[in-house]
Design a protein around this motif. Structure first.
Motif, mmCIF file in Angstrom:
data_model
loop_
_atom_site.group_PDB
_atom_site.id
_atom_site.type_symbol
_atom_site.label_atom_id
_atom_site.label_comp_id
_atom_site.label_asym_id
_atom_site.label_seq_id
_atom_site.Cartn_x
_atom_site.Cartn_y
_atom_site.Cartn_z
ATOM 1 N N ASP A 122 -5.244 1.523 -6.429
ATOM 2 C CA ASP A 122 -4.213 0.492 -6.468
ATOM 3 C C ASP A 122 -3.216 0.791 -5.360
ATOM 4 O O ASP A 122 -2.642 1.884 -5.314
ATOM 5 C CB ASP A 122 -3.505 0.471 -7.819
ATOM 6 N N ILE A 123 -2.995 -0.179 -4.471
ATOM 7 C CA ILE A 123 -2.161 0.074 -3.301
ATOM 8 C C ILE A 123 -0.721 0.397 -3.684
ATOM 9 O O ILE A 123 -0.063 1.223 -3.044
ATOM 10 C CB ILE A 123 -2.211 -1.131 -2.334
ATOM 11 N N ALA A 124 -0.216 -0.230 -4.761
ATOM 12 C CA ALA A 124 1.149 0.058 -5.191
ATOM 13 C C ALA A 124 1.278 1.503 -5.669
ATOM 14 O O ALA A 124 2.258 2.191 -5.362
ATOM 15 C CB ALA A 124 1.564 -0.913 -6.291
ATOM 16 N N GLU A 125 0.269 1.987 -6.418
ATOM 17 C CA GLU A 125 0.301 3.371 -6.897
ATOM 18 C C GLU A 125 0.119 4.356 -5.743
ATOM 19 O O GLU A 125 0.737 5.425 -5.740
ATOM 20 C CB GLU A 125 -0.778 3.576 -7.955
ATOM 21 N N LEU A 126 -0.738 4.023 -4.775
ATOM 22 C CA LEU A 126 -0.943 4.911 -3.632
ATOM 23 C C LEU A 126 0.338 5.066 -2.819
ATOM 24 O O LEU A 126 0.683 6.168 -2.385
ATOM 25 C CB LEU A 126 -2.077 4.379 -2.757
#
Length: 210
Positions: A68-72
């Motif tokens: 998930d780009i937000a979590e990364l």
């Protein structure tokens, strides 16, 4: 001899005949199944000692879905809401003692970092994933975009201090070569890409009426 008559509620009767689990895909989606397949650099003919191409595609698809780009970005200490430049507000400058870095945030244009040398697909190839075999319509392609949560204010003033930007699931509709920008549409609560009348958006939103 009488002719066999199909009951009016024939479909509902068939639904009641289901016993046990099924492999049928019941979830409705406006995205083609092939739009979720990753690109695999493997021969179509299986080489002894290697996994079949379809097995490798499915493994990578499930592996990529775990990201998930937000979590990364959050794991690297990056606030996605601060990635968008805002209007300069001289009346609300925080004291130097309260700021960890510089008083004024530094922004560089995205094109400085935008390098498509190692992209696995061109924009045209991405959009072509929306075409299903035997159909002349092009469906949206799934993606994520950093968009404001307030659509009205976001269109009026994208750099407003009141806006909150988040990574949102979208359907990619079209691509503009001149501006190098994608046209996207937010998905609804069911993950569908529909217009105001609830109809699927096809062919980049272009209707027969234009």
């Amino acid at each position: 001899v009488t002719k066999f008559k199909i009951p009016a509620d024939f479909i509902s009767l068939l639904d009641k005949q289901g016993v046990g689990s099924s492999t049928e895909i019941l979830a409705e989606s406006d995205f083609p199944a092939q739009s979720f397949k990753p690109k695999v650099q493997m021969p179509f003919k299986r080489i002894p000692g290697q996994n079949p191409r379809k097995v490798e595609e499915e493994r990578r698809r499930r592996f990529y879905l775990t990201f998930d780009i937000a979590e990364l970005l959050a794991s690297k200490g990056i606030d996605s809401n601060q990635l968008m430049p805002r209007h300069y507000d001289p009346d609300n400058i925080p004291p130097i003692e309260e700021t960890k870095d510089t008083v004024f945030p530094i922004y560089l244009p995205l094109k400085v970092f935008d390098n498509d040398e190692f992209d696995c697909r061109t924009p045209e190839e991405w959009l072509s994933l929306g075409r299903e075999p035997g159909s002349s319509d092009r469906k949206p392609v799934p993606g994520k975009a950093l968009l404001p949560t307030d659509d009205v204010l976001g269109h009026e003033d994208p750099k407003s201090q009141e806006l909150i930007y988040k990574w949102i699931d979208v359907g990619v509709l079209d691509y503009d070569k001149e501006t190098d920008l994608y046209l996207v549409h937010k998905t609804d609560q069911k993950g569908l890409v529909r217009d105001e009348e609830g109809r699927p958006i096809l062919n980049g939103g272009v209707t027969p009426e234009g």
